[in-house]
Enzyme design. Structure first.
Site, PDB file in Angstrom:
ATOM      1  N   ARG A 121     -12.379  34.217  33.628  1.00  0.00           N
ATOM      2  CA  ARG A 121     -12.281  34.203  35.094  1.00  0.00           C
ATOM      3  C   ARG A 121     -13.662  34.262  35.752  1.00  0.00           C
ATOM      4  NH1 ARG A 121      -8.964  37.864  32.902  1.00  0.00           N
ATOM      5  NH2 ARG A 121      -6.735  37.807  33.310  1.00  0.00           N
ATOM      6  N   ARG A 164     -22.081  41.742  27.585  1.00  0.00           N
ATOM      7  CA  ARG A 164     -22.314  43.026  26.941  1.00  0.00           C
ATOM      8  C   ARG A 164     -23.640  42.939  26.198  1.00  0.00           C
ATOM      9  NH1 ARG A 164     -19.427  44.993  30.063  1.00  0.00           N
ATOM     10  NH2 ARG A 164     -17.463  46.090  29.726  1.00  0.00           N
ATOM     11  N   GLU A 217     -27.106  51.091  26.050  1.00  0.00           N
ATOM     12  CA  GLU A 217     -27.229  51.630  27.416  1.00  0.00           C
ATOM     13  C   GLU A 217     -27.123  53.153  27.410  1.00  0.00           C
ATOM     14  OE1 GLU A 217     -24.467  49.615  30.003  1.00  0.00           O
ATOM     15  OE2 GLU A 217     -25.114  47.688  29.252  1.00  0.00           O
ATOM     16  N   HIS A 247     -26.840  47.569  34.849  1.00  0.00           N
ATOM     17  CA  HIS A 247     -25.390  47.295  34.728  1.00  0.00           C
ATOM     18  C   HIS A 247     -24.666  47.425  36.082  1.00  0.00           C
ATOM     19  CE1 HIS A 247     -21.931  47.260  31.579  1.00  0.00           C
ATOM     20  NE2 HIS A 247     -21.603  46.572  32.650  1.00  0.00           N
TER      21      HIS A 247
HETATM   22  C1  DGY Z   1     -16.832  45.477  33.223  1.00  0.00           C
HETATM   23  O1  DGY Z   1     -15.933  45.824  33.977  1.00  0.00           O
HETATM   24  O2  DGY Z   1     -16.614  45.193  32.040  1.00  0.00           O
HETATM   25  C2  DGY Z   1     -18.193  45.364  33.788  1.00  0.00           C
HETATM   26  O3  DGY Z   1     -19.152  45.382  32.800  1.00  0.00           O
HETATM   27  C3  DGY Z   1     -18.427  46.431  34.814  1.00  0.00           C
HETATM   28  O4  DGY Z   1     -19.564  46.146  35.582  1.00  0.00           O
END
Ligand code: DGY
Length: 313
Positions: free
Chosen positions: A155, A232, A261, A279
């Site tokens: 999406r 990620r 992180e 992030h």
């Molecule tokens: C998620 O929702 O996976 C995103 O990384 C949040 O920013």
């Protein structure tokens, strides 16, 4: 019924949850410590967690047999051992859709910021090192006429692609499950890396995508290209990226996510051609509220014996 919530959520959202069940809210400013998570999850019917919480077999075991749902306030749910949850009959949900727009806008913010050297420019101004306007000073790359290469179609990346014509960019994409996207060209990963001016990563974190962008992949990219990662951290081998940026094998990188992180590879911190963001892709008030609200809707549905609104696939 009772629910552990591992981080503060908007008060209106917590109020909705409190109307349905007893809420045990962890109010610390940072992620709940592991020991505390293990202790407080015991005997709970539901768990609302964040991507900073590792929900593995140990946590599920500590929760005990009452646990019915783990509701992640994130679209990426690699922090949860879904197989272990399913083996115990525990539903796992995430928060798709509500963050699509925020994350797509943010991807474009990174693309524009890194190609136009905004981080670098801001550092120069703040440090008092700006000597004045120059015709060839801090030149970046124009987007019009360039190719946006999308890795992983979902999406968010489709929403990113939708905005490409506004910047005059053509779109190529690589996805493991073949699909047609009008106006965009499917490509193998190697071809996409070799021909794109912007490579934007949108794949989920899985064993297959771990270090998908490694030294070999980076050497296939154009020297003038930029890498964008909002997926990620471990999808990119950070040490290899530092090397590629140092060697100027690519022009720059914009990262919203990191391998460990909140730690960031020290080599990245030294590089002017790396734009480093903590992030923030989904971080708008509207979107974070909607994400929390959706997690609560999932919990309320499952505790009432109804199907979850957004179960993970
Ligand atoms: C998620 O929702 O996976 C995103 O990384 C949040 O920013």
């Amino acid at each position: 019924m009772n629910c552990l919530v591992t981080r503060r959520l908007p008060s209106s959202v917590i109020a909705r949850l409190e109307a349905e069940c007893e809420v045990d809210l962890y109010t610390g400013a940072e992620a709940i410590p592991r020991e505390e998570l293990l202790a407080r999850v015991a005997g709970k019917d539901a768990l609302i967690c964040l991507l900073t919480d590792r929900i593995d077999a140990g946590v599920l075991e500590a929760a005990g047999p009452r646990l019915k749902i783990v509701a992640d306030v994130a679209v990426g749910y690699n922090n949860i051992d879904v197989a272990a949850a399913r083996a115990r009959g525990v539903e796992v949900t995430n928060t798709p859709d509500v963050l699509t727009n925020a994350c797509a806008d943010f991807t474009w913010a990174l693309i524009l910021a890194v190609t136009r050297r905004l981080g670098e420019g801001e550092r120069v101004v703040r440090a008092g090192r700006w000597a004045g306007w120059g015709l060839d000073y801090m030149l970046g790359m124009e987007l019009r006429g360039k190719q946006l290469g999308i890795v992983g179609v979902g999406r968010i990346s489709q929403a990113v692609m939708d905005k490409a014509p506004a910047f005059g960019m053509s779109v190529a994409y690589h996805t493991r499950s073949p699909r047609e996207i009008p106006g965009a060209t499917p490509m193998g990963l190697d071809q996409l890396l070799a021909t794109s001016d912007i490579v934007s990563l949108h794949c989920p974190m899985t064993p297959e995508t771990h270090h998908l962008i490694n030294q070999q992949a980076l050497t296939k990219m154009k020297r003038s290209a930029y890498l964008i990662n909002t997926s990620r951290g471990p999808v990119v081998d950070e040490a290899a990226l530092v090397w590629a940026l140092q060697q100027r094998l690519i022009a720059g990188a914009a990262l919203d996510v990191y391998e460990e992180e909140p730690k960031v590879h020290p080599g990245l911190l030294e590089l002017e051609n790396a734009l480093l963001i903590p992030h923030l892709a989904s971080a708008t008030t509207e979107t974070r509220t909607a994400m929390a609200d959706l997690a609560v809707s999932n919990v309320i549905a499952v505790l009432a014996g109804r199907p979850a609104v957004t179960p993970v696939p």
